[in-house]
Design an enzyme around this catalytic site. Structure first.
Site, PDB file in Angstrom:
ATOM      1  N   CYS A 198      -2.057  12.270  -3.825  1.00  0.00           N
ATOM      2  CA  CYS A 198      -2.136  11.265  -2.772  1.00  0.00           C
ATOM      3  C   CYS A 198      -1.025  11.428  -1.742  1.00  0.00           C
ATOM      4  CB  CYS A 198      -2.065   9.874  -3.397  1.00  0.00           C
ATOM      5  SG  CYS A 198      -0.599   9.631  -4.420  1.00  0.00           S
ATOM      6  N   HIS A 256       2.575   6.525  -5.808  1.00  0.00           N
ATOM      7  CA  HIS A 256       1.270   6.721  -5.167  1.00  0.00           C
ATOM      8  C   HIS A 256       1.363   6.074  -3.790  1.00  0.00           C
ATOM      9  CE1 HIS A 256      -3.064   6.515  -4.361  1.00  0.00           C
ATOM     10  NE2 HIS A 256      -2.838   5.265  -3.995  1.00  0.00           N
TER      11      HIS A 256
END
Length: 648
Positions: free
Chosen positions: A102, A34
């Site tokens: 993301c 992420h």
């Protein structure tokens, strides 16, 4: 004044991916990344919409890495305007763990701020995961986790459940599907945590935007030239959709565009539209190798489909073999040749016991014998009743993982203490056992040190190297065992994977194809056919659109395929006794050549040097095989077709 830009990197699996990835996927994956962008004293990331916090203060905790991405000359007010525009695209309902996440967002933002892109080891993670058999099998599960039943509704952990069909597919590729599903749900919950709620402005913008039921994997959003340039460098064919939120025709054509996402289509933003002189929407542009080849305007679905098809044809022209009439080759079945004879299990076990009892070197063989008997032969007797006995296997009979592990541990002990010439009864029991789905599934995910297929392959190579004449019985049953691995697609995939046992399997196959004994050559030719048929089935499935993205079938490798073709041709040229061996080798050669992605670049020059056509046709003459050449009509027809149509 310029401002520093940094990329914060987190692991959504909290270290589990690094610990379990090799067990689950066969490949080392160090994290499920992420990322967020840190600029102007703010940390911005995408989850439930575009979210913002103070640096290192998000629910993800402390970043594992902080990667410097350079500096930006863009001022903060301009950046805020850009983020407001982005909120119309990066809404909570569009989030997808693999396809639109993301990292998609941070790559776009980094492109806008610096003209660069995030590191490839982050961008390439989804494709790396999906290229594994386990990743390909879990793809439907992941898609189901992020399919929204109500447009505009963001996913919640309670809805992140795999469908029964998807879970079934995952079971065939993983020893622990429950663990995998739990890991995925944990990652999704971490990525979509309610503690990372976007600002009220972001929530309002997201609610007003148009949502989609699913986000198609090939669709990306680019809002700046750097993102588009990066995409074009990594994709040969790109179809560009210039759209706007207020364009009615755009909303009409958008579902068609998403349906065509299989063609690697691409969505765009205002800045890029200005760069390319777009004045009306919808506008479509088509790029091949970074150069624009076509453009049209308007919501013309038929024109869109035609241009996408044309672009794909130009970038990836169909294989030349699709135009050939090959009735003899097409009549060949891609089903594996299996050795299904059921031996007298008690006699085989008695023979093995006599070898064990004669071994006085250490107590380990006797202990291993106790692990095997009576459960292993007893299970095989029930699972494979003798032909003609009228008995049937119990309907609920299934070898547990614990039981199979115990047999595998005993097998490892015996393989390390008995010479190969005394192991052939044990190999024959496993040869039969691999036809049982629970046992073959266990072997497909077992560690190499405990996997009987790996153990016996290593032993066969050593025996062929040290004492080939004495190894006849052992090598014969190992070849039959290896042929039977193709009863399980998952086991065959792992065996043919470059990181698996492919090199060792190739060694034993190449050596055995030239063995003096006809039975050994027949088994080796059967194994060669199974390998080639597995490749062929994968290619045909891809051609007709049934293939699983990311390597659901066999992995192609031009150098390895050249090695196989060379070995099969040499064995074919030397075979003078068995027409059955000639038949199986010809069929294997046909499958190795037909639809090969390296046919024109590697195989054609190689076949010309080896004079493959002449080698094949020689078997039809008196001097080439027996007294009058190959006799069976179907075999002669297959040889002629392979020689005339598939050999240059």
């Amino acid at each position: 004044m310029s401002a520093k830009v940094a990329l914060y990197v987190y692991d959504l699996s909290n270290g589990l991916a690094k610990q379990l990835s090799r067990q689950l996927t066969g490949r080392q994956i160090d994290g499920v990344w992420h990322t967020s962008v840190v600029v102007f004293g703010r940390e911005i990331f995408y989850g439930q919409g575009i979210c913002e916090t103070l640096p290192a203060q998000s629910h993800h905790g402390k970043p594992l890495q902080m990667v410097e991405m350079g500096e930006t000359a863009i001022d903060e007010d301009t950046f805020d305007e850009y983020l407001n525009e982005m909120r119309q695209q990066y809404t909570a309902d569009k989030y997808h763990l693999l396809d639109f996440n993301c990292n998609s967002f941070t790559n776009d933002v980094i492109g806008f701020l610096t003209g660069g892109s995030i590191p490839s080891w982050i961008k390439d993670l989804p494709s790396d995961f999906l290229s594994t058999p386990f990743g390909a099998a879990l793809r439907p599960t992941i898609d189901n986790m992020f399919r929204r039943p109500v447009p505009g509704a963001a996913p919640t952990p309670a809805t992140l459940q795999p469908s029964p069909a998807a879970a079934s597919a995952a079971i065939s590729a993983s020893p622990n599907p429950a663990l995998a599903a739990s890991l995925l749900q944990a990652m999704a919950s971490q990525a979509m945590s309610p503690s990372a709620m976007p600002s009220p402005q972001a929530t309002q913008a997201a609610s007003a935007s148009t949502s989609t039921a699913t986000v198609s994997a090939p669709i990306h959003i680019c809002t700046n030239s750097a993102s588009l340039d990066s995409l074009m460098r990594s994709h040969r064919a790109v179809a560009v959709f210039f759209t706007s939120a207020t364009c009615g025709p755009c909303r009409m054509i958008e579902p068609i565009f998403e349906d065509l996402a299989h063609a690697k289509t691409h969505g765009m933003g205002n800045q890029v539209g200005s760069q390319w002189g777009v004045r009306v929407t919808p506008t479509f542009m088509f790029f091949l190798d970074g150069k624009k080849v076509h453009e049209f305007k308007g919501a013309n679905a038929a024109e869109l489909r035609s241009q996408v098809d044309l672009l794909l044809y130009q970038a990836f022209p169909p294989h030349p073999h699709t135009k050939l009439a090959l009735p003899a080759v097409e009549a060949l079945s891609t089903n594996p040749i299996l050795f299904q004879q059921v031996p007298a299990v008690d006699n085989v076990m008695a023979k093995l016991s006599s070898f064990i009892d004669a071994s006085l070197s250490s107590p380990e063989p006797a202990a291993a014998k106790e692990k095997l008997a009576p459960s292993f032969p007893g299970y095989l007797r029930m699972r494979f009743p003798p032909p003609g006995s009228g008995a049937k296997a119990p309907p609920n009979l299934s070898a547990s993982a614990q039981m199979t592990l115990r047999w595998a541990e005993a097998t490892r002990t015996l393989a390390s203490t008995l010479p190969p010439m005394q192991l052939f009864p044990l190999v024959d029991l496993w040869r039969l056992a691999l036809l049982d789905e629970p046992i073959s599934s266990w072997c497909s995910t077992a560690l190499p040190l405990l996997n009987p297929v790996h153990i016996f392959t290593d032993k066969a190579n050593a025996a062929l190297s040290d004492s080939p004449k004495d190894a006849r019985n052992f090598v014969l049953v190992v070849l039959r065992l290896l042929a039977n691995t193709f009863a399980s697609p998952a086991l065959a995939r792992g065996l043919l994977a470059p990181a698996g046992k492919r090199a060792d399997l190739t060694r034993v196959l190449v050596s055995s194809l030239l063995y003096a004994d006809t039975a050994v050559r027949t088994a080796a030719a059967s194994l060669a056919f199974n390998v080639a048929a597995f490749l062929q089935k994968s290619r045909v499935d891809q051609l007709v659109g049934k293939g699983v993205s990311g390597g659901g079938g066999a992995e192609e490798d031009g150098d390895w395929e050249v090695e196989l073709v060379s070995a099969v041709l040499e064995a074919f040229s030397n075979e003078m006794q068995s027409e059955e061996v000639v038949h199986r080798l010809t069929a294997a050669l046909a499958f190795l050549l037909r639809l090969s992605p390296v046919y024109e670049t590697q195989l054609t020059p190689f076949l010309e040097v080896l004079q493959a056509r002449e080698t094949l046709k020689a078997k039809l003459t008196k001097s080439g095989f027996g007294e009058g050449g190959v006799q069976k009509k179907e075999v002669r027809g297959l040889i002629e077709q392979v020689a005339d149509k598939l050999c240059p």
